[in-house]
Scaffold this motif. Structure first.
Motif, short mmCIF file in Angstrom:
data_model
loop_
_atom_site.label_atom_id
_atom_site.label_comp_id
_atom_site.label_asym_id
_atom_site.label_seq_id
_atom_site.Cartn_x
_atom_site.Cartn_y
_atom_site.Cartn_z
N GLN A 196 0.83 -1.20 0.00
CA GLN A 196 0.00 0.00 0.00
C GLN A 196 0.87 1.27 0.00
O GLN A 196 0.55 2.25 -0.67
N SER A 197 1.97 1.22 0.75
CA SER A 197 2.88 2.36 0.79
C SER A 197 3.51 2.59 -0.58
O SER A 197 3.65 3.74 -1.04
N MET A 198 3.90 1.50 -1.25
CA MET A 198 4.49 1.61 -2.58
C MET A 198 3.50 2.20 -3.57
O MET A 198 3.84 3.07 -4.39
N MET A 199 2.24 1.74 -3.50
CA MET A 199 1.23 2.24 -4.42
C MET A 199 0.91 3.71 -4.15
O MET A 199 0.61 4.48 -5.08
N ALA A 200 0.98 4.12 -2.89
CA ALA A 200 0.79 5.54 -2.57
C ALA A 200 1.91 6.37 -3.19
O ALA A 200 1.68 7.47 -3.70
N SER A 201 3.13 5.82 -3.16
CA SER A 201 4.26 6.50 -3.78
C SER A 201 4.06 6.60 -5.29
O SER A 201 4.38 7.63 -5.90
N VAL A 202 3.52 5.55 -5.89
CA VAL A 202 3.25 5.54 -7.33
C VAL A 202 2.24 6.63 -7.67
O VAL A 202 2.41 7.38 -8.65
N ARG A 203 1.19 6.74 -6.86
CA ARG A 203 0.17 7.77 -7.12
C ARG A 203 0.78 9.17 -7.03
O ARG A 203 0.47 10.05 -7.83
N GLY A 204 1.64 9.37 -6.05
CA GLY A 204 2.29 10.67 -5.90
C GLY A 204 3.18 10.99 -7.10
O GLY A 204 3.19 12.13 -7.61
N THR A 205 3.93 9.98 -7.56
CA THR A 205 4.81 10.17 -8.72
C THR A 205 4.00 10.47 -9.97
O THR A 205 4.37 11.32 -10.79
N THR A 206 2.88 9.78 -10.11
CA THR A 206 2.00 10.00 -11.27
C THR A 206 1.45 11.43 -11.27
O THR A 206 1.34 12.07 -12.33
N GLN A 207 1.12 11.93 -10.09
CA GLN A 207 0.61 13.31 -10.00
C GLN A 207 1.66 14.32 -10.43
O GLN A 207 1.36 15.30 -11.13
N VAL A 208 2.91 14.09 -10.01
CA VAL A 208 3.99 14.99 -10.41
C VAL A 208 4.16 14.95 -11.92
O VAL A 208 4.37 16.00 -12.57
N ALA A 209 4.08 13.74 -12.50
CA ALA A 209 4.21 13.62 -13.96
C ALA A 209 3.12 14.40 -14.67
O ALA A 209 3.37 15.09 -15.67
N GLU A 210 1.90 14.33 -14.16
CA GLU A 210 0.78 15.03 -14.79
C GLU A 210 0.95 16.55 -14.71
O GLU A 210 0.70 17.27 -15.67
N ILE A 211 1.41 17.02 -13.54
CA ILE A 211 1.65 18.46 -13.40
C ILE A 211 2.75 18.92 -14.35
O ILE A 211 2.66 19.99 -14.97
N ALA A 212 3.81 18.11 -14.48
CA ALA A 212 4.89 18.45 -15.40
C ALA A 212 4.36 18.54 -16.82
O ALA A 212 4.71 19.45 -17.59
N ARG A 213 3.50 17.61 -17.19
CA ARG A 213 2.95 17.60 -18.55
C ARG A 213 2.06 18.82 -18.80
O ARG A 213 2.03 19.37 -19.92
N PRO B 168 12.72 25.38 -24.51
CA PRO B 168 13.59 24.57 -23.64
C PRO B 168 12.90 24.14 -22.34
O PRO B 168 13.05 23.00 -21.91
N ALA B 169 12.16 25.06 -21.72
CA ALA B 169 11.49 24.72 -20.46
C ALA B 169 10.45 23.65 -20.67
O ALA B 169 10.31 22.72 -19.87
N ALA B 170 9.66 23.77 -21.76
CA ALA B 170 8.62 22.78 -22.05
C ALA B 170 9.24 21.42 -22.34
O ALA B 170 8.72 20.38 -21.92
N ALA B 171 10.35 21.41 -23.06
CA ALA B 171 11.03 20.15 -23.37
C ALA B 171 11.51 19.47 -22.09
O ALA B 171 11.41 18.24 -21.94
N ARG B 172 12.03 20.28 -21.17
CA ARG B 172 12.50 19.73 -19.90
C ARG B 172 11.34 19.08 -19.15
O ARG B 172 11.45 17.97 -18.63
N LEU B 173 10.21 19.78 -19.07
CA LEU B 173 9.06 19.25 -18.35
C LEU B 173 8.50 18.00 -19.03
O LEU B 173 8.05 17.06 -18.36
N GLU B 174 8.51 17.98 -20.34
CA GLU B 174 8.03 16.80 -21.06
C GLU B 174 8.91 15.59 -20.75
O GLU B 174 8.43 14.47 -20.57
#
Length: 247
Positions: free
Chosen positions: A174-191, A202-208
């Motif tokens: 459960q702890s690992m899956m919570a970490s996965v959800r947090g990482t996924t949220q960061v990825a979505e914000i970056a996108r 350059p900034a957009a390429a970095r975030l992508e």
């Protein structure tokens, strides 16, 4: 490899090693000590940036003095289950706590979680935690509330309505899956930032690139956690004569 408590001279060598930017493993090698000993010493005495040899030495002496005062005069340590070495168990719990702290868990919460994980039942009452950790009931209550919020422990009541705190076998999944959800949220914000900053910049390429990297990592972690989940429910092997293996 020497045993026993660290000397003041060894603590000074640790401080010098930290100042030189050496890894814990290298400092431990130079002292001919286990890496876990150096890690635990540093983490409970200010961390790598706040460690001071003289303060650490005095703090250790104070802790040893408090332990002597807490123990009844003439009383020996309570016998451990399965013939375990009480001192070895205590040292291991401290090491476990230190590693949890290094991963970001606050000290008292780490102590409670380590205590629960190293109990055979995986569950203890507040009174048992107070006795084992020699802290106040309020400290236990605060730690449990934090661990519950993180999904690391749960409460249950026995037939006498006494509340117990339980660390489930599935807690690390459960702890690992919570970490996965947090990482996924960061990825979505970056996108999302790609559209805001403009495709091709350059900034957009970095975030992508960040989003793509985190997507790959989160998907890999989720897949690995699902595949390995059953390992957490493996029962201990039984030794000849019916005794189970374990710490």
């Amino acid at each position: 490899m020497p045993g026993g408590r660290l000397t003041q001279q060894e603590r000074q060598q640790i401080a010098l090693g930290l100042a030189d930017g050496l890894a814990y493993a290298e400092i431990a090698r130079r002292l001919d000590r286990p890496t876990s000993t150096v890690t635990r010493e540093v983490m409970r005495n200010g961390g790598p940036t706040g460690y001071r040899a003289d303060l650490a030495h005095r703090a250790t002496e104070r802790r040893a003095h408090r332990r002597k005062q807490a123990a009844p005069r003439g009383a020996e340590a309570a016998p451990q289950a399965h013939g375990r070495d009480a001192e070895a168990v205590r040292e291991y719990e401290e090491t476990f706590t230190t590693v949890l702290m290094a991963s970001g868990t606050p000290k008292m919460m780490a102590r409670v979680l380590a205590c629960l994980c190293t109990s055979d039942s995986g569950s203890l009452t507040a009174a048992e935690l107070v006795q084992r950790l020699q802290v106040s009931p309020a400290s236990i209550s605060k730690a449990i509330a934090f661990l519950e919020e993180q999904g690391l422990v749960r409460r249950e009541r026995n037939e006498r309505r006494r509340e117990r705190y339980v660390v489930d076998d599935d807690v690390w999944y459960q702890s690992m899956m919570a970490s996965v959800r947090g990482t996924t949220q960061v990825a979505e914000i970056a996108r999302q930032g790609v559209g805001v900053l403009g495709h091709g910049t350059p900034a957009a390429a970095r975030l992508e690139n960040i989003a793509r990297f985190l997507d790959f990592v989160s998907e890999s972690l989720a897949r690995a956690a699902d595949q390995a989940r059953e390992v957490l429910h493996t029962k201990p092997e039984t030794a000849p004569g019916g005794a189970g293996h374990g710490l």
